[in-house]
Design a protein around this motif. Structure first.
Motif, mmCIF file in Angstrom:
data_model
loop_
_atom_site.group_PDB
_atom_site.id
_atom_site.type_symbol
_atom_site.label_atom_id
_atom_site.label_comp_id
_atom_site.label_asym_id
_atom_site.label_seq_id
_atom_site.Cartn_x
_atom_site.Cartn_y
_atom_site.Cartn_z
ATOM 1 N N ALA A 21 -14.862 14.725 -11.023
ATOM 2 C CA ALA A 21 -16.017 14.185 -10.830
ATOM 3 C C ALA A 21 -16.779 13.774 -11.945
ATOM 4 C CB ALA A 21 -16.936 15.362 -9.998
ATOM 5 N N VAL A 22 -16.753 14.546 -13.143
ATOM 6 C CA VAL A 22 -17.419 14.188 -14.472
ATOM 7 C C VAL A 22 -16.750 12.971 -14.793
ATOM 8 C CG1 VAL A 22 -18.588 16.446 -14.640
ATOM 9 C CG2 VAL A 22 -16.168 15.859 -15.617
ATOM 10 N N SER A 23 -15.427 13.080 -14.627
ATOM 11 C CA SER A 23 -14.786 12.061 -15.205
ATOM 12 C C SER A 23 -15.220 10.157 -14.760
ATOM 13 C CB SER A 23 -13.142 12.003 -15.506
ATOM 14 O OG SER A 23 -12.749 13.165 -15.986
ATOM 15 N N SER A 24 -15.757 10.471 -13.597
ATOM 16 C CA SER A 24 -16.161 9.021 -12.805
ATOM 17 C C SER A 24 -17.462 9.013 -13.248
ATOM 18 C CB SER A 24 -15.810 9.654 -11.174
ATOM 19 O OG SER A 24 -17.129 10.284 -10.863
ATOM 20 N N SER A 25 -18.431 9.499 -14.003
ATOM 21 C CA SER A 25 -19.623 9.284 -14.499
ATOM 22 C C SER A 25 -19.691 7.930 -15.030
ATOM 23 C CB SER A 25 -20.218 10.300 -15.013
ATOM 24 O OG SER A 25 -21.465 10.181 -15.436
ATOM 25 N N ALA A 26 -18.956 7.964 -16.625
ATOM 26 C CA ALA A 26 -19.175 6.779 -17.462
ATOM 27 C C ALA A 26 -18.875 5.596 -16.559
ATOM 28 C CB ALA A 26 -18.559 6.874 -18.520
ATOM 29 N N PRO A 27 -17.808 5.318 -15.814
ATOM 30 C CA PRO A 27 -17.070 4.341 -15.211
ATOM 31 C C PRO A 27 -17.981 3.765 -13.973
ATOM 32 C CG PRO A 27 -15.164 5.797 -15.304
ATOM 33 C CD PRO A 27 -16.411 6.328 -15.872
ATOM 34 N N LEU A 28 -18.640 4.603 -13.353
ATOM 35 C CA LEU A 28 -19.746 4.316 -12.534
ATOM 36 C C LEU A 28 -20.856 3.749 -13.041
ATOM 37 C CD1 LEU A 28 -19.344 7.477 -9.860
ATOM 38 C CD2 LEU A 28 -18.949 5.123 -9.278
ATOM 39 N N ILE A 29 -21.173 4.171 -14.032
ATOM 40 C CA ILE A 29 -22.385 3.805 -14.862
ATOM 41 C C ILE A 29 -22.324 2.406 -15.223
ATOM 42 C CG2 ILE A 29 -24.100 3.871 -16.782
ATOM 43 C CD1 ILE A 29 -23.574 6.833 -16.448
ATOM 44 N N ALA A 30 -21.001 1.926 -15.815
ATOM 45 C CA ALA A 30 -20.479 0.973 -16.379
ATOM 46 C C ALA A 30 -20.596 -0.189 -15.151
ATOM 47 C CB ALA A 30 -19.309 0.985 -17.303
ATOM 48 N N PHE A 31 -19.911 0.267 -13.956
ATOM 49 C CA PHE A 31 -19.487 -0.664 -12.807
ATOM 50 C C PHE A 31 -20.996 -1.141 -12.379
ATOM 51 C CE2 PHE A 31 -19.403 -0.692 -8.258
ATOM 52 C CZ PHE A 31 -18.575 -1.865 -8.101
ATOM 53 N N ALA A 32 -22.020 -0.114 -12.121
ATOM 54 C CA ALA A 32 -23.160 -0.345 -11.316
ATOM 55 C C ALA A 32 -23.825 -1.437 -12.098
ATOM 56 C CB ALA A 32 -24.238 0.952 -11.454
ATOM 57 N N ALA A 33 -24.547 -2.658 -11.065
ATOM 58 C CA ALA A 33 -25.241 -3.644 -11.638
ATOM 59 C C ALA A 33 -26.809 -3.219 -11.534
ATOM 60 C CB ALA A 33 -24.815 -4.837 -10.765
ATOM 61 N N ALA A 34 -27.114 -2.277 -12.280
ATOM 62 C CA ALA A 34 -28.557 -1.672 -12.390
ATOM 63 C C ALA A 34 -28.702 -1.345 -13.923
ATOM 64 C CB ALA A 34 -28.767 -0.745 -11.297
ATOM 65 N N PRO A 35 -29.919 -1.497 -14.358
ATOM 66 C CA PRO A 35 -30.274 -1.027 -15.667
ATOM 67 C C PRO A 35 -29.969 0.497 -15.828
ATOM 68 C CG PRO A 35 -32.083 -2.284 -14.792
ATOM 69 C CD PRO A 35 -31.329 -2.244 -13.547
ATOM 70 N N ALA A 36 -29.531 0.919 -17.016
ATOM 71 C CA ALA A 36 -29.124 2.246 -17.253
ATOM 72 C C ALA A 36 -30.155 3.278 -17.034
ATOM 73 C CB ALA A 36 -28.597 2.179 -18.791
ATOM 74 N N LEU A 37 -31.292 2.846 -17.415
ATOM 75 C CA LEU A 37 -32.507 3.930 -17.092
ATOM 76 C C LEU A 37 -32.875 3.888 -15.797
ATOM 77 C CD1 LEU A 37 -34.899 2.619 -20.037
ATOM 78 C CD2 LEU A 37 -33.828 4.739 -19.902
ATOM 79 N N ALA A 38 -32.612 2.966 -15.178
ATOM 80 C CA ALA A 38 -33.026 3.137 -13.539
ATOM 81 C C ALA A 38 -32.104 3.708 -12.934
ATOM 82 C CB ALA A 38 -33.062 1.755 -13.025
ATOM 83 N N ILE A 39 -30.725 3.773 -13.109
ATOM 84 C CA ILE A 39 -29.704 4.498 -12.761
ATOM 85 C C ILE A 39 -29.853 6.132 -13.218
ATOM 86 C CG2 ILE A 39 -27.276 5.426 -12.940
ATOM 87 C CD1 ILE A 39 -26.564 2.027 -13.654
ATOM 88 N N ALA A 40 -30.171 6.259 -14.279
ATOM 89 C CA ALA A 40 -30.610 7.568 -14.862
ATOM 90 C C ALA A 40 -31.589 8.422 -13.926
ATOM 91 C CB ALA A 40 -30.964 7.648 -16.036
ATOM 92 N N PHE A 41 -32.742 7.504 -13.635
ATOM 93 C CA PHE A 41 -33.863 7.886 -12.826
ATOM 94 C C PHE A 41 -33.445 8.278 -11.438
ATOM 95 C CE2 PHE A 41 -36.426 6.378 -9.249
ATOM 96 C CZ PHE A 41 -37.440 7.597 -9.349
ATOM 97 N N TRP A 42 -32.652 7.294 -10.741
ATOM 98 C CA TRP A 42 -32.382 7.629 -9.368
ATOM 99 C C TRP A 42 -31.361 8.983 -9.333
ATOM 100 C CZ3 TRP A 42 -34.694 6.249 -5.622
ATOM 101 C CH2 TRP A 42 -35.600 4.915 -5.589
ATOM 102 N N ARG A 43 -30.613 8.914 -10.240
ATOM 103 C CA ARG A 43 -29.370 10.131 -10.165
ATOM 104 C C ARG A 43 -30.266 11.529 -10.621
ATOM 105 N NH1 ARG A 43 -25.082 10.496 -14.799
ATOM 106 N NH2 ARG A 43 -24.818 12.468 -14.011
ATOM 107 N N ASN A 44 -31.101 11.420 -11.002
ATOM 108 C CA ASN A 44 -32.089 12.808 -11.150
ATOM 109 C C ASN A 44 -33.197 13.102 -10.126
ATOM 110 O OD1 ASN A 44 -31.600 14.195 -14.028
ATOM 111 N ND2 ASN A 44 -31.357 12.162 -14.220
ATOM 112 N N PHE A 45 -33.655 11.943 -9.718
ATOM 113 C CA PHE A 45 -34.499 11.806 -8.591
ATOM 114 C C PHE A 45 -34.010 12.430 -7.503
ATOM 115 C CE2 PHE A 45 -36.355 9.954 -4.825
ATOM 116 C CZ PHE A 45 -37.731 10.582 -4.707
ATOM 117 N N LEU A 46 -32.923 11.867 -6.901
ATOM 118 C CA LEU A 46 -32.130 12.021 -5.630
ATOM 119 C C LEU A 46 -31.368 13.500 -5.973
ATOM 120 C CD1 LEU A 46 -30.192 8.786 -5.113
ATOM 121 C CD2 LEU A 46 -32.244 9.785 -3.902
ATOM 122 N N ALA A 47 -31.154 13.853 -6.922
ATOM 123 C CA ALA A 47 -30.579 15.401 -7.150
ATOM 124 C C ALA A 47 -31.576 16.213 -6.774
ATOM 125 C CB ALA A 47 -29.892 15.503 -8.524
#
Length: 304
Positions: A21-47
């Protein structure tokens, strides 16, 4: 008769799932077509949203009875966590998954230095591990100097991400003396999400309008690294030593590099590989040195 065997098997399964699960984190971030800060917000907000029914259900009395000191340290830990995500996640998109994941794994090294400031001297093995890890980080970063300035910036951000992760852990140790892991995590994620939202709004970061694949990647981050990874490590800690779990978390680095290679076509730079190997060896020595000195091992609950 079968209880010890079933517990061992359960721990093995939990640790396997957690590392994947944690190994998939960085590849998913690199894959996502969204700003890194936005991804950081959404993952913490949804959690935070996912944890709210649990926290405000069975644990409502714990929140009401929590001391101001514990809540304060929980909030400060959330601030450090926001800084961690705001530095490490952009490093993944700016540089390589392998290097960013390895550099952020130096968290135990910085944790050892924080302990030194607090008056707890690292053991001889701990100092040896710190030297090895720093040498490995310098080697890997030096290899990126010939690549591009962006690659070096990514390395620097990843190192800052590790420092902030260590601060998050140190503050969390204070908060968790009276708060359960679930309540503490809910406070941290909530504070982290609010701060990241403010940063995104002030800096004009786009928070929506992504394609379906990007939203799927963000959800996978929340379910995988953010919730499932933490839960499985917590489960394993009930049956496995913190030292073992902390060392096994280092498998995230080759795991993430392998996923990035197979999925994203990111081939690790050959010049950086010896440095990354030296870095991981140093971190492992730091963890084992702390265990032999009978000192608290770095909290293995924090994952990326």
């Amino acid at each position: 008769m079968n209880k010890p065997s079933s517990r061992v098997n359960g721990s093995v399964v939990a640790l396997t799932v957690a590392v994947l699960a944690v190994s998939s984190s960085a590849p998913l971030i690199a894959f996502a077509a969204a700003p890194a800060l936005a991804i950081a917000f959404w993952r913490n907000f949804l959690a935070t949203v996912a944890l709210t029914p649990i926290t405000y259900g069975p644990r409502r009395s714990e929140i009401r009875g929590a001391s101001r000191r514990s809540v304060l340290f929980g909030v400060l830990a959330g601030v450090a966590l926001a800084a961690h995500f705001a530095t490490w996640m952009p490093s993944v998109q700016l540089g390589s998954v392998a290097t960013a994941t390895a550099l952020v794994a130096t968290q135990p090294v910085w944790q050892g230095l924080i302990a030194l400031v607090q008056g707890r001297r690292p053991s001889a093995a701990g100092w040896a591990g710190i030297v090895l890890a720093v040498a490995g980080a310098a080697w890997a970063t030096g290899a990126d100097i010939g690549v591009s300035g962006q690659a070096v910036l990514a390395d620097v951000l990843a190192l800052f991400g590790a420092i902030f992760a260590a601060a998050y852990t140190a503050l969390g140790e204070q908060a968790r003396t009276t708060l359960s892991t679930t309540t503490y995590t809910w406070i941290c994620y909530g504070v982290c999400a609010v701060l990241l939202l403010i940063v995104c709004l002030v800096s004009g970061v786009q928070l929506g309008g992504y394609d379906a694949q990007t939203w799927a990647a963000i959800l996978a981050l929340v379910i995988g690294a953010q919730l499932l990874g933490h839960s499985m490590f917590n489960y394993a800690l009930q049956r496995t030593s913190a030292t073992t779990v902390s060392v096994l978390i280092l498998l995230e680095v080759p795991g993430a590099a392998l996923l990035a290679w197979l999925w994203l076509g990111q081939t690790p730079r050959a010049a950086a590989l010896p440095g990354l190997a030296l870095l991981l060896l140093g971190v492992a020595v730091v963890i084992l040195g702390a265990a032999r000195a009978n000192r608290p091992v770095v909290d293995p609950v924090l994952t990326d």
